[in-house]
Design a protein around this motif. Structure first.
Motif, PDB file in Angstrom:
ATOM      1  N   ALA A 239       0.725  -1.165  -0.108  1.00 16.19           N
ATOM      2  CA  ALA A 239      -0.297   0.231  -0.177  1.00 16.19           C
ATOM      3  C   ALA A 239       1.007   0.980  -0.250  1.00 16.19           C
ATOM      4  O   ALA A 239       0.715   1.853   1.152  1.00 16.19           O
ATOM      5  CB  ALA A 239      -1.132   0.051   1.153  1.00 16.19           C
ATOM      6  N   GLU A 240       1.509   1.696  -1.085  1.00 14.24           N
ATOM      7  CA  GLU A 240       2.310   2.669  -0.837  1.00 14.24           C
ATOM      8  C   GLU A 240       1.894   4.129  -0.702  1.00 14.24           C
ATOM      9  O   GLU A 240       0.776   3.984  -1.630  1.00 14.24           O
ATOM     10  CB  GLU A 240       3.573   2.669  -2.314  1.00 14.24           C
ATOM     11  N   ASP A 241       2.145   5.274  -0.452  1.00 17.94           N
ATOM     12  CA  ASP A 241       0.969   6.137  -0.702  1.00 17.94           C
ATOM     13  C   ASP A 241       1.789   7.192  -1.641  1.00 17.94           C
ATOM     14  O   ASP A 241       0.742   8.167  -1.740  1.00 17.94           O
ATOM     15  CB  ASP A 241       0.719   6.529   0.965  1.00 17.94           C
ATOM     16  N   ARG A 246       9.092   4.109  -9.445  1.00 19.46           N
ATOM     17  CA  ARG A 246       9.147   3.027  -9.833  1.00 19.46           C
ATOM     18  C   ARG A 246       8.374   1.858  -8.575  1.00 19.46           C
ATOM     19  O   ARG A 246       8.730   1.028  -8.261  1.00 19.46           O
ATOM     20  CB  ARG A 246      10.363   2.665  -9.406  1.00 19.46           C
ATOM     21  N   HIS A 247       7.218   2.609  -7.924  1.00  7.08           N
ATOM     22  CA  HIS A 247       6.335   1.782  -6.605  1.00  7.08           C
ATOM     23  C   HIS A 247       5.459   1.836  -7.215  1.00  7.08           C
ATOM     24  O   HIS A 247       4.520   2.127  -8.090  1.00  7.08           O
ATOM     25  CB  HIS A 247       6.603   2.577  -5.805  1.00  7.08           C
ATOM     26  N   LEU A 248       4.852   0.218  -7.093  1.00  4.93           N
ATOM     27  CA  LEU A 248       3.371  -0.579  -7.399  1.00  4.93           C
ATOM     28  C   LEU A 248       3.024  -0.431  -6.645  1.00  4.93           C
ATOM     29  O   LEU A 248       3.969  -1.621  -5.687  1.00  4.93           O
ATOM     30  CB  LEU A 248       3.468  -0.875  -8.864  1.00  4.93           C
ATOM     31  N   GLY A 331      22.462   4.596   7.414  1.00  4.78           N
ATOM     32  CA  GLY A 331      21.640   5.035   7.223  1.00  4.78           C
ATOM     33  C   GLY A 331      21.330   4.648   6.000  1.00  4.78           C
ATOM     34  O   GLY A 331      21.776   3.018   5.465  1.00  4.78           O
ATOM     35  N   ASP A 332      20.123   3.700   5.273  1.00  6.85           N
ATOM     36  CA  ASP A 332      19.816   3.585   4.338  1.00  6.85           C
ATOM     37  C   ASP A 332      20.725   4.499   3.016  1.00  6.85           C
ATOM     38  O   ASP A 332      20.382   5.947   3.543  1.00  6.85           O
ATOM     39  CB  ASP A 332      18.299   3.535   3.926  1.00  6.85           C
ATOM     40  N   LEU A 333      20.853   4.184   2.111  1.00  6.27           N
ATOM     41  CA  LEU A 333      21.179   4.696   0.624  1.00  6.27           C
ATOM     42  C   LEU A 333      19.392   5.730   0.578  1.00  6.27           C
ATOM     43  O   LEU A 333      18.375   5.312  -0.394  1.00  6.27           O
ATOM     44  CB  LEU A 333      21.951   4.790   0.102  1.00  6.27           C
ATOM     45  N   ASN A 334      19.225   6.796   0.229  1.00  7.29           N
ATOM     46  CA  ASN A 334      18.257   7.261  -0.453  1.00  7.29           C
ATOM     47  C   ASN A 334      18.087   7.418  -1.907  1.00  7.29           C
ATOM     48  O   ASN A 334      19.316   6.874  -2.783  1.00  7.29           O
ATOM     49  CB  ASN A 334      17.712   9.038  -0.021  1.00  7.29           C
ATOM     50  N   THR A 335      17.208   7.440  -2.616  1.00  6.02           N
ATOM     51  CA  THR A 335      17.099   7.470  -4.259  1.00  6.02           C
ATOM     52  C   THR A 335      18.207   8.335  -4.929  1.00  6.02           C
ATOM     53  O   THR A 335      19.051   7.329  -6.012  1.00  6.02           O
ATOM     54  CB  THR A 335      15.717   7.344  -5.154  1.00  6.02           C
ATOM     55  N   ALA A 337      21.817   9.395  -3.466  1.00  6.42           N
ATOM     56  CA  ALA A 337      22.875   8.595  -3.741  1.00  6.42           C
ATOM     57  C   ALA A 337      22.966   6.803  -4.459  1.00  6.42           C
ATOM     58  O   ALA A 337      23.326   6.635  -4.963  1.00  6.42           O
ATOM     59  CB  ALA A 337      22.970   8.614  -1.598  1.00  6.42           C
ATOM     60  N   GLU A 338      21.506   6.490  -4.412  1.00  4.95           N
ATOM     61  CA  GLU A 338      21.103   5.303  -5.157  1.00  4.95           C
ATOM     62  C   GLU A 338      22.051   5.493  -6.281  1.00  4.95           C
ATOM     63  O   GLU A 338      22.954   4.816  -7.293  1.00  4.95           O
ATOM     64  CB  GLU A 338      20.692   4.603  -4.977  1.00  4.95           C
ATOM     65  N   ARG A 339      21.446   6.387  -7.186  1.00  6.70           N
ATOM     66  CA  ARG A 339      21.931   7.101  -8.183  1.00  6.70           C
ATOM     67  C   ARG A 339      22.618   7.279  -8.645  1.00  6.70           C
ATOM     68  O   ARG A 339      23.871   7.152  -9.641  1.00  6.70           O
ATOM     69  CB  ARG A 339      21.021   8.073  -9.274  1.00  6.70           C
ATOM     70  N   GLU A 388      19.403   1.583  -9.398  1.00  6.13           N
ATOM     71  CA  GLU A 388      18.218   1.619  -9.376  1.00  6.13           C
ATOM     72  C   GLU A 388      17.755  -0.291  -8.701  1.00  6.13           C
ATOM     73  O   GLU A 388      18.458  -0.767  -9.228  1.00  6.13           O
ATOM     74  CB  GLU A 388      17.243   2.461  -9.996  1.00  6.13           C
ATOM     75  N   GLU A 389      17.518  -0.129  -7.272  1.00 13.13           N
ATOM     76  CA  GLU A 389      17.522  -0.887  -6.422  1.00 13.13           C
ATOM     77  C   GLU A 389      16.195  -2.674  -7.444  1.00 13.13           C
ATOM     78  O   GLU A 389      15.552  -1.943  -7.532  1.00 13.13           O
ATOM     79  CB  GLU A 389      17.066  -1.257  -5.539  1.00 13.13           C
ATOM     80  N   ILE A 390      16.796  -3.698  -7.792  1.00 14.76           N
ATOM     81  CA  ILE A 390      15.941  -4.455  -8.268  1.00 14.76           C
ATOM     82  C   ILE A 390      15.615  -5.601  -7.047  1.00 14.76           C
ATOM     83  O   ILE A 390      15.332  -6.008  -7.247  1.00 14.76           O
ATOM     84  CB  ILE A 390      16.567  -5.228  -9.879  1.00 14.76           C
TER      85      ILE A 390
END
Ligand code: ATP
Ligand code: AMO
Length: 466
Positions: A239-241, A246-248, A331-335, A337-339, A388-390
């Motif tokens: 239930a992505e808000d 890239r989110h379904l 922490g986590d990498l944000n979109t 930083a990942e790119r 991008e994460e797969i």
């Protein structure tokens, strides 16, 4: 009693042969009372047909009938294959059919919500026409998705979903050949499987329930049940808000779980061999489809190595730091930083497919095994295509008391997953696995930029039809 020849199989070798084809009316072009062209399309392939009174058996009435056919109607046409002197523009096949007979098998309505010819145009074609003073209609994404049945008839979309089919096929074939067993886990479950808020809640005959956010719990339980190595291809509900590229809210999960003998690298070895096999196979078996996609949405072929690059999370953080990007080391990498890391990896290692492992424990789900040498980190990994994460994957906690403790620490109501935790009390082998987003693999392999392009009927926070 002739057999149908596929439009995609109409080659110059069939010159002077009579063929029967079935396809759709892609376009019609009347030339005179005595002559009309109709382009027939079948599964993304197109061929030009000439209907002219100088052919035996063709009347003016038939020319008129053909010129007035509604686009997208299904027709059968019989005629001679001929090879014109000049190359034919705008069709995939380089032959022309001189029609003797033509039947309408079933007609489409006269005005359609999407013109497939328009929907198949690349941005470059539309721009070029503008430069030349013409205006070609552009079909926007919402219209495409509202009338998806028409939209998916374009050559690029025919290619995308055939490529998607091949990704699923290789996933299954490769894992079967490695001794994995295909399983099917329930999608109606009692609690959240990943923790967090992105869960669809529902009423299960008076009991609270959820749509599965992953097969995580049940694939691990299958390992506790002695299958050794399992995989699943199935729907995943989140239930992505927020509305992102890239989110379904529903996607297709390709999941793997396996016993580990010594080290979580055994899981990464499977990822490595599976995906190198998959990319090789796509490039070899889907050449035509990749070409059709690239014609409408140009992209560079994916750069990958025979052995996938593995970096630790700390090494990734260091690369970002060296490039002046400040990131939280735990922490986590944000979109973004990942790119950026994707770009740095490409420059340094010349690959767009790589794996990052030993993530900080704090940013991973409760079932993730901490590193034995440093509990701030975990035996986990993510895999990236073009930054991008797969894939996410990890070794799991297989000691029930510790698992319950970790769930609690992550704010999960242990009562909702008690049958899962109990299954480790009956003796559980060390194990690990990973989950892949099918739509993301195709999106990123073809650099399509939006996950809605690789979902047949996408579900996002704003869309639940068609
Ligand atoms: P998953 O969460 O299922 O592993 P993901 O690609 O969303 O897949 P995350 O590690 O959750 O991976 O998120 C990485 C980054 O993506 C986050 O830091 C955030 O910037 C962004 N992100 C994640 N989920 C969303 C979302 N629903 N909407 C917008 N951005 C998001
Ligand atoms: P994770 O939550 O990272 O891991 O999901 C695994 C992969 O699924 C894809 N993905 C999505 N695709 C489209 N839309 C979404 N909303 C979406 N969310 C995730 C991504 C992601 O890498 N149980 C773990 C896997 C495991 O450890 O085995 C899990 O679900 O490609």
């Amino acid at each position: 009693s002739m057999d149908w020849t596929r439009v995609g199989a109409l080659t110059q070798e069939l010159k002077e042969k009579e063929v029967l084809i079935r396809g759709r009316v892609h376009t019609t072009r009347p030339v005179s009372k005595n002559m009309a062209f109709v382009v027939v399309r079948e599964r993304g392939f197109t061929v030009q047909c000439l209907v002219a009174t100088h052919e035996a058996g063709v009347s003016r009435q038939m020319v008129k009938f053909v010129a007035a056919l509604n686009r997208e109607s299904i027709i059968d046409a019989i005629g001679m294959v001929s090879v014109p002197g000049n190359p034919i523009k705008g069709t995939t096949q380089q032959v022309e059919i001189h029609v003797r007979k033509l039947y309408c098998v079933n007609k489409a309505m006269p005005t359609l919500p999407i013109n497939v010819e328009d929907a198949a145009r690349s941005d470059a074609e539309i721009e070029a026409a503008l430069q030349a003073g013409d205006k070609l209609p552009r079909v926007n994404q919402d219209t495409r998705l509202n009338f998806r049945v028409l939209d998916i008839r374009t050559p690029a979309n025919q290619g995308i979903f055939r490529i998607q089919c091949q990704v699923g096929t290789i996933f299954r074939q490769f894992l079967l050949s490695e001794g994995f067993v295909e399983i099917h886990t329930p999608k109606l479950i009692a609690g959240s499987s990943e923790g967090g808020s992105a869960v669809f809640k529902l009423d299960y005959k008076g009991q609270p329930a959820c749509l599965a956010q992953s097969p995580q719990l049940h694939k691990q339980m299958a390992i506790c049940g002695d299958f050794g190595r399992v995989f699943e291809v199935g729907p995943v509900f989140r239930a992505e808000d927020s509305y992102t590229h890239r989110h379904l809210c529903e996607f297709t999960g390709l999941d793997v779980e396996m016993e580990i003998k010594k080290h979580y690298s055994e899981v990464m070895d499977i990822v490595d061999r599976l995906f190198v096999t998959m990319f090789d196979s796509l490039n070899e078996k889907c050449r035509k489809e990749l070409e059709a996609v690239g014609k409408q949405y140009p992209f560079e072929p994916l750069k990958y190595k025979p052995k996938t690059l593995r970096l630790t999370f700390e090494e990734g953080i260091q690369m970002l730091k060296d490039a002046g990007v400040e990131v939280d080391p735990l922490g986590d990498l944000n979109t973004e930083a990942e790119r950026k890391l994707g770009q740095l990896v490409l420059e340094k290692y010349d690959t767009e497919f790589y794996l990052l492992h030993r993530y900080p424990l704090a940013v991973r789900p409760f079932y993730t095994m901490p590193c034995y040498d440093n509990a701030l980190y975990s035996n986990s990994f993510d895999v990236f295509i073009r930054g991008e994460e797969i894939i996410s994957g990890a070794q799991r906690v297989h000691v029930p008391e510790f698992l319950a403790e970790r769930a609690q620490a992550c704010g999960i109501d242990v009562n909702t997953i008690s049958t899962y935790i109990d299954s480790f009390r009956y003796g559980a082998p060390p194990h690990g696995g990973f989950g892949v987003g099918l739509e993301r693999v195709v999106m990123l392999f073809c650099a399509l930029g939006n996950i809605r392009k690789t979902s047949l009927y996408p579900r996002d926070p704003q869309r639940i039809t068609p």
